[in-house]
Design a protein around this motif. Structure first.
Motif, PDB file in Angstrom:
ATOM      1  N   PHE A  64       8.950  12.847  -0.493  1.00 55.08           N
ATOM      2  CA  PHE A  64       9.562  12.946  -1.823  1.00 55.08           C
ATOM      3  C   PHE A  64       9.498  11.609  -2.562  1.00 55.08           C
ATOM      4  CE2 PHE A  64      10.987  16.621   0.281  1.00 55.08           C
ATOM      5  CZ  PHE A  64      11.383  17.551  -0.658  1.00 55.08           C
ATOM      6  N   ARG A  65       9.752  10.508  -1.787  1.00 58.66           N
ATOM      7  CA  ARG A  65       9.677   9.163  -2.354  1.00 58.66           C
ATOM      8  C   ARG A  65       8.580   8.445  -1.594  1.00 58.66           C
ATOM      9  NH1 ARG A  65      15.127  11.598  -2.358  1.00 58.66           N
ATOM     10  NH2 ARG A  65      14.979  11.084  -0.163  1.00 58.66           N
ATOM     11  N   GLN A  66       7.624   7.929  -2.313  1.00 60.12           N
ATOM     12  CA  GLN A  66       6.450   7.370  -1.648  1.00 60.12           C
ATOM     13  C   GLN A  66       6.833   6.255  -0.670  1.00 60.12           C
ATOM     14  OE1 GLN A  66       3.529   5.150  -4.024  1.00 60.12           O
ATOM     15  NE2 GLN A  66       1.917   6.340  -3.004  1.00 60.12           N
ATOM     16  N   VAL A  67       6.356   6.410   0.566  1.00 61.92           N
ATOM     17  CA  VAL A  67       6.505   5.349   1.565  1.00 61.92           C
ATOM     18  C   VAL A  67       5.577   4.197   1.162  1.00 61.92           C
ATOM     19  CG1 VAL A  67       6.178   4.750   3.996  1.00 61.92           C
ATOM     20  CG2 VAL A  67       7.024   7.038   3.354  1.00 61.92           C
ATOM     21  N   VAL A  68       6.051   2.968   1.304  1.00 57.45           N
ATOM     22  CA  VAL A  68       5.185   1.820   1.010  1.00 57.45           C
ATOM     23  C   VAL A  68       5.022   0.989   2.277  1.00 57.45           C
ATOM     24  CG1 VAL A  68       4.736  -0.152  -0.502  1.00 57.45           C
ATOM     25  CG2 VAL A  68       6.079   1.781  -1.341  1.00 57.45           C
ATOM     26  N   ARG A  69       3.786   0.661   2.564  1.00 53.67           N
ATOM     27  CA  ARG A  69       3.476  -0.192   3.716  1.00 53.67           C
ATOM     28  C   ARG A  69       3.207  -1.611   3.200  1.00 53.67           C
ATOM     29  NH1 ARG A  69      -1.804   1.469   5.717  1.00 53.67           N
ATOM     30  NH2 ARG A  69      -2.646  -0.347   4.663  1.00 53.67           N
ATOM     31  N   TYR A  70       4.123  -2.503   3.519  1.00 59.23           N
ATOM     32  CA  TYR A  70       3.965  -3.894   3.105  1.00 59.23           C
ATOM     33  C   TYR A  70       3.354  -4.694   4.244  1.00 59.23           C
ATOM     34  CZ  TYR A  70       7.170  -2.453  -0.590  1.00 59.23           C
ATOM     35  OH  TYR A  70       7.760  -1.797  -1.650  1.00 59.23           O
ATOM     36  N   GLU A  71       2.375  -5.508   3.898  1.00 60.11           N
ATOM     37  CA  GLU A  71       1.708  -6.345   4.896  1.00 60.11           C
ATOM     38  C   GLU A  71       2.103  -7.795   4.622  1.00 60.11           C
ATOM     39  OE1 GLU A  71      -2.490  -5.653   5.095  1.00 60.11           O
ATOM     40  OE2 GLU A  71      -2.885  -7.506   6.201  1.00 60.11           O
ATOM     41  N   PHE A  72       2.605  -8.453   5.643  1.00 62.95           N
ATOM     42  CA  PHE A  72       3.128  -9.817   5.488  1.00 62.95           C
ATOM     43  C   PHE A  72       2.469 -10.772   6.477  1.00 62.95           C
ATOM     44  CE2 PHE A  72       6.786  -6.991   4.567  1.00 62.95           C
ATOM     45  CZ  PHE A  72       7.150  -7.432   3.301  1.00 62.95           C
ATOM     46  N   GLN A  73       2.696 -12.067   6.213  1.00 67.82           N
ATOM     47  CA  GLN A  73       2.428 -13.091   7.211  1.00 67.82           C
ATOM     48  C   GLN A  73       3.361 -14.274   6.894  1.00 67.82           C
ATOM     49  OE1 GLN A  73      -1.455 -14.828   4.812  1.00 67.82           O
ATOM     50  NE2 GLN A  73      -1.625 -14.539   6.992  1.00 67.82           N
ATOM     51  N   VAL A 104       0.842  -1.192   0.000  1.00 66.06           N
ATOM     52  CA  VAL A 104       0.000   0.000   0.000  1.00 66.06           C
ATOM     53  C   VAL A 104       0.877   1.243   0.000  1.00 66.06           C
ATOM     54  CG1 VAL A 104      -1.777   1.269   1.276  1.00 66.06           C
ATOM     55  CG2 VAL A 104      -1.778  -1.243   1.299  1.00 66.06           C
ATOM     56  N   GLY A 105       0.685   2.103  -0.994  1.00 68.18           N
ATOM     57  CA  GLY A 105       1.393   3.376  -1.000  1.00 68.18           C
ATOM     58  C   GLY A 105       0.836   4.283   0.087  1.00 68.18           C
ATOM     59  N   VAL A 106       1.720   4.857   0.887  1.00 68.34           N
ATOM     60  CA  VAL A 106       1.301   5.726   1.989  1.00 68.34           C
ATOM     61  C   VAL A 106       1.599   7.164   1.590  1.00 68.34           C
ATOM     62  CG1 VAL A 106       1.661   6.319   4.408  1.00 68.34           C
ATOM     63  CG2 VAL A 106       1.764   3.917   3.676  1.00 68.34           C
ATOM     64  N   GLY A 107       0.552   7.915   1.350  1.00 72.64           N
ATOM     65  CA  GLY A 107       0.724   9.303   0.944  1.00 72.64           C
ATOM     66  C   GLY A 107       1.139   9.412  -0.512  1.00 72.64           C
ATOM     67  N   THR A 108       1.049  10.606  -1.023  1.00 74.66           N
ATOM     68  CA  THR A 108       1.476  10.901  -2.386  1.00 74.66           C
ATOM     69  C   THR A 108       2.619  11.899  -2.314  1.00 74.66           C
ATOM     70  OG1 THR A 108      -0.779  10.599  -3.173  1.00 74.66           O
ATOM     71  CG2 THR A 108       0.730  11.795  -4.620  1.00 74.66           C
ATOM     72  N   PRO A 109       3.736  11.577  -2.947  1.00 76.12           N
ATOM     73  CA  PRO A 109       4.872  12.499  -2.864  1.00 76.12           C
ATOM     74  C   PRO A 109       4.522  13.884  -3.417  1.00 76.12           C
ATOM     75  CG  PRO A 109       5.571  10.361  -3.674  1.00 76.12           C
ATOM     76  CD  PRO A 109       4.078  10.339  -3.650  1.00 76.12           C
ATOM     77  N   GLU A 110       4.704  14.886  -2.553  1.00 80.89           N
ATOM     78  CA  GLU A 110       4.427  16.269  -2.958  1.00 80.89           C
ATOM     79  C   GLU A 110       5.602  17.178  -2.609  1.00 80.89           C
ATOM     80  OE1 GLU A 110       0.851  17.200  -0.853  1.00 80.89           O
ATOM     81  OE2 GLU A 110      -0.353  15.716  -1.926  1.00 80.89           O
ATOM     82  N   SER A 111       6.767  16.580  -2.492  1.00 84.87           N
ATOM     83  CA  SER A 111       7.975  17.353  -2.195  1.00 84.87           C
ATOM     84  C   SER A 111       7.778  18.214  -0.951  1.00 84.87           C
ATOM     85  CB  SER A 111       8.368  18.216  -3.403  1.00 84.87           C
ATOM     86  OG  SER A 111       8.465  17.408  -4.546  1.00 84.87           O
ATOM     87  N   GLY A 112       8.078  19.504  -1.087  1.00 83.62           N
ATOM     88  CA  GLY A 112       8.031  20.383   0.071  1.00 83.62           C
ATOM     89  C   GLY A 112       6.633  20.607   0.624  1.00 83.62           C
TER      90      GLY A 112
END
Ligand SMILES: [Ca+2]
Ligand SMILES: [Ca+2]
Length: 745
Positions: free
Chosen positions: A171-180, A158-166
């Motif tokens: 700046f680089r999209q955070v990704v939330r990975y869900e595992f098991q 899941v991409g967390v937020g949209t990069p909008e710089s300042g």
């Protein structure tokens, strides 16, 4: 110069950990005797964060060409490291990457390279393509994920937020990975999360894109913490990546580690294993060289981190637990001087890869090869940060006492064991014997017990446990203690019950039904009582099965005791009466001890009488009733051996019964009828019913003497009226053992 970091590590080292992590560790180090049972409940994994710098130097790209193989070599080196801190040798299971060019340019070729090295399809990647507002070169490239698909199931990206710089600091999209764990695939159990981030670089005080870089990093930290606050309570979470922070002095670091999220939710605080007490006065640099991760030709920054929520760090009962002393930059252990090259003869950081083979058939890498691949001129300017974790598979009872199965808060991360194929763990969270109320119908594939305090799974007002493991056998495993299931069990799948060690027990009393069968493994004891009517076979492959009631064995079950090479025992409790099975096989040196009871074997077609008689002859063992096959410890312990196991064959049923010697018709009394049944002296191929009481196959004067003895000693009493109470039998048994041992020659 290194005292600071050493001090931090020492503090970590002194932390007291619970049994499970130690078990896992000892397993990994020495392959302890617990391995078989523990392997079914836990697995270890290695998590890596690695800034690849492959956006600056893509494999096709200007300089240096061909970076991918060097990145792969570094990752292969991680899989070859039996890390000195925890003694574990483990392939990387999760590789959170930063500064890729794209999945197609960086990630897929890297996966292919790794799989080429390992010779099979071990590694896979997240197809989610993260975005950036920072281009795909010069440090702006997207975050990405490679994972070991044999050990880990990737549930979601899941991409967390949209990069909008300042504008928002991302700046680089955070990704939330869900595992098991892969063992939990298809269930809701074992979920944990890894956030992969790469906040803005630059000194905290500099201004870039309209704000200070430190403020921009804090903006991204707030996005991440607020996103985590939307996850289930007590979620197991890691924040990894290239944090670009100057030290714990930065607000971004403090936002990631403070107790509450910026939105005020009390969960999700990150713990830095190298600064677990949140000292906010640390600058990363010359005072903690062993933590530094960015080389950029010379070792100088601690950019790359793994932060863990406290339930992961503290090894509380949960699904993901940090393994103590395992956190480290790969390639730096403090033996490289500050602001010098890691590729030096004095660097001992990779000595623990020497002599290890990551997988059979792979030629080990040398330290020189890995250090060369870590060189910025051919690969990345960052060192990976590596740490090991243990994963408890399935759903885990985490309450400190008993309670209702349906209460989510009794389970780790509120994950109730509840569906086919799922694993339910009952481990050392309890501090005293505990009763779990099966307060409804609950289905699972595996039940694991590992607590010396002992659990009872009780039915409450009608709860039933259904064991369904799809195409595989279900399992009940007892790794420690004495456990009980008094709730009814429905076998949709057949079940293998493994009580690992002699002295450990599982008592099943609530009744077992369903289409499946029952197989015993391990060295311990399983006790069956109640009324069971499961349809499958009963196979005691090892250990001991105690038969505690006349209905404990279904009349339709085929009973097999032991294997050709492994002896097993079936022991009847005193005075359970007559049990019935549809066939009986006793293999190898196994025994079935009827004590003072009866066993009927129903059959159609050819009579199994000769086979059954063979078991009795072996058990009789020259009037001692202590051989292999079918024995009676009660007969063995009875003075003058005036009792025995006799048998009859009705044409559709073999009946084996504990009775007086001389009781040819097994009615429990020695009378003139029995004498009338006896064949003339000299009759061969004789059976018990014909008067062969000493199992030598002949009726002769010895048998007539035994009849006279039985008639005199029984004194017209029925055997059933003379059976001692169970407690007395137990004492008799002990006395008898001593007597028998004296008789042996
Ligand atoms: Ca009789
Ligand atoms: Ca005889």
């Amino acid at each position: 110069m290194r005292a600071g970091a050493a001090g931090i590590r020492k503090m970590r080292h002194s932390k007291i950990h619970k049994c499970r992590a130690r078990l896992l560790l000892s397993m990994a180090i020495s392959g302890s005797i617990c391995a078989a049972a523990s392997a079914q409940t836990a697995q270890s994994i290695r998590i890596v964060t690695y800034n690849t710098q492959d956006d600056v130097s893509p494999p096709t790209g200007p300089t240096p060409a061909g970076g991918i193989p060097n990145l792969a070599t570094v990752i292969e080196g991680i899989g070859q490291q039996k890390y000195v801190g925890d003694g574990m040798l483990q392939l990387p299971d999760i590789l959170a990457l930063q500064e890729t060019t794209s999945n197609s340019t960086t990630v897929i070729p890297l996966v292919n390279d790794l799989n080429s090295y390992y010779g099979s399809s071990i590694f896979n990647y997240s197809t989610y393509q993260a975005t950036t507002s920072d281009g795909t070169g010069s440090g702006g490239g997207p975050n990405a994920l490679i994972y070991n698909q044999n050990t880990i199931n990737l549930v979601a990206s899941v991409g967390v937020g949209t990069p909008e710089s300042g504008t928002n600091g991302e700046f680089r999209q955070v990704v939330r990975y869900e595992f098991q764990p892969i063992a939990d695939k298809g269930t809701t159990a074992g979920i944990f999360y890894v956030y992969d981030g790469h906040p803005k670089s630059g000194s905290a005080g500099t201004s870039d894109d309209g704000s200070t870089d430190g403020a921009l990093r804090n903006g991204e930290a707030q996005i991440v913490r607020n996103d985590e606050a939307t996850l289930p309570a007590n979620a197991a979470v890691m924040y990894v990546g290239d944090f670009n922070e100057d030290g714990s002095t930065e607000t971004a670091y403090q936002t990631m580690t403070t107790a509450k999220s910026p939105s005020g939710v009390s969960q999700g605080a990150g713990v830095d294993p190298m600064n677990p007490t949140n000292n906010y006065n640390l600058k990363w640099g010359s005072s903690n060289v062993s933590l530094l991760t960015e080389t950029d030709a010379k070792l100088e920054y601690r950019d790359d981190l793994q932060l863990l929520t406290s339930n992961v760090y503290n090894d509380s009962i949960g699904n993901l637990d940090y393994v103590a002393n395992s956190y480290h930059p790969f390639g730096n252990n403090g033996t490289t001087a500050y602001e010098t090259s890691i590729n030096s003869s004095t660097n001992t950081a990779l000595n623990d890869i020497v002599g290890n083979v990551a997988r059979p058939g792979i030629t080990p890498l040398t330290t020189a090869q890995v250090f060369a691949a870590e060189n910025k001129s051919v690969g990345s300017d960052h060192l990976p940060v590596v740490a090991d974790y243990s994963l408890l598979l399935g759903a885990t009872w985490s309450a400190s006492s008993g309670g209702n199965w349906s209460t989510a808060t009794n389970w780790a991360v509120s994950s109730i064991a509840q569906q086919s194929g799922e694993i339910a763990n009952f481990v050392n969270s309890i501090s005293a014997p505990a009763t779990i109320i099966v307060d409804a119908g609950w289905t699972m594939g595996t039940i694991n017990f590992n607590s010396t305090n002992g659990y009872t799974l009780a039915p409450g007002t009608g709860g039933i446990l259904t064991l369904n493991n799809g195409a595989n056998a279900a399992a009940i495993n007892v790794a420690a203690g004495n456990q009980a299931i008094s709730a009814p069990i429905l076998l949709v799948s057949s079940v293998t019950v493994t009580v690992s060690s002699a002295g450990n027990t599982l008592a099943i009393s609530g009744g077992i039904s369903g289409a499946g069968g029952l197989t015993l493994a391990g060295s311990g004891t399983v006790s069956l009582s109640g009324l069971n009517f499961y349809l499958g076979a009963t196979s005691v492959n090892s250990g001991q099965l105690n038969v505690g009631s006349s209905g404990a064995l279904p009349a339709t079950t085929a009973l097999t005791v032991g294997t050709a090479s492994v002896a097993a025992t079936v022991l009847f409790a005193s005075k359970v009466g007559q049990a019935t099975v549809s066939s009986l096989a006793i293999l190898g040196n196994s025994t079935l001890d009827l004590t003072n009871n009866s066993l009927a074997i129903n059959y159609t077609g050819a009579s199994p009488a000769a086979t059954i008689r063979g078991y009795l002859v072996a058990g009789y063992n020259g009037d001692q009733w202590n051989g292999t096959g079918i024995i009676s410890s009660t007969a063995a312990a009875t003075s003058n051996h005036i009792t025995a196991l006799g048998y009859t064959d009705s044409g559709s049923q073999i009946l084996i019964k504990y009775t007086w010697i001389g009781d040819t018709d097994l009615d429990g009394v020695v009378t003139a009828d029995d004498l009338a049944n006896m064949a003339p002296v000299g009759t061969t191929n004789a059976t018990w019913a014909m008067g062969d009481f000493n199992y030598d196959g002949v009726v002769n004067q010895d048998d007539y003497s035994l009849f006279a003895l039985g008639a005199a000693e029984s004194n017209s009493q029925n055997i059933s009226t003379t059976l001692p109470e169970p407690a007395a039998v137990a004492m008799l048994g002990v006395a008898g053992m001593g007597m028998l041992s004296r008789k042996r020659r």
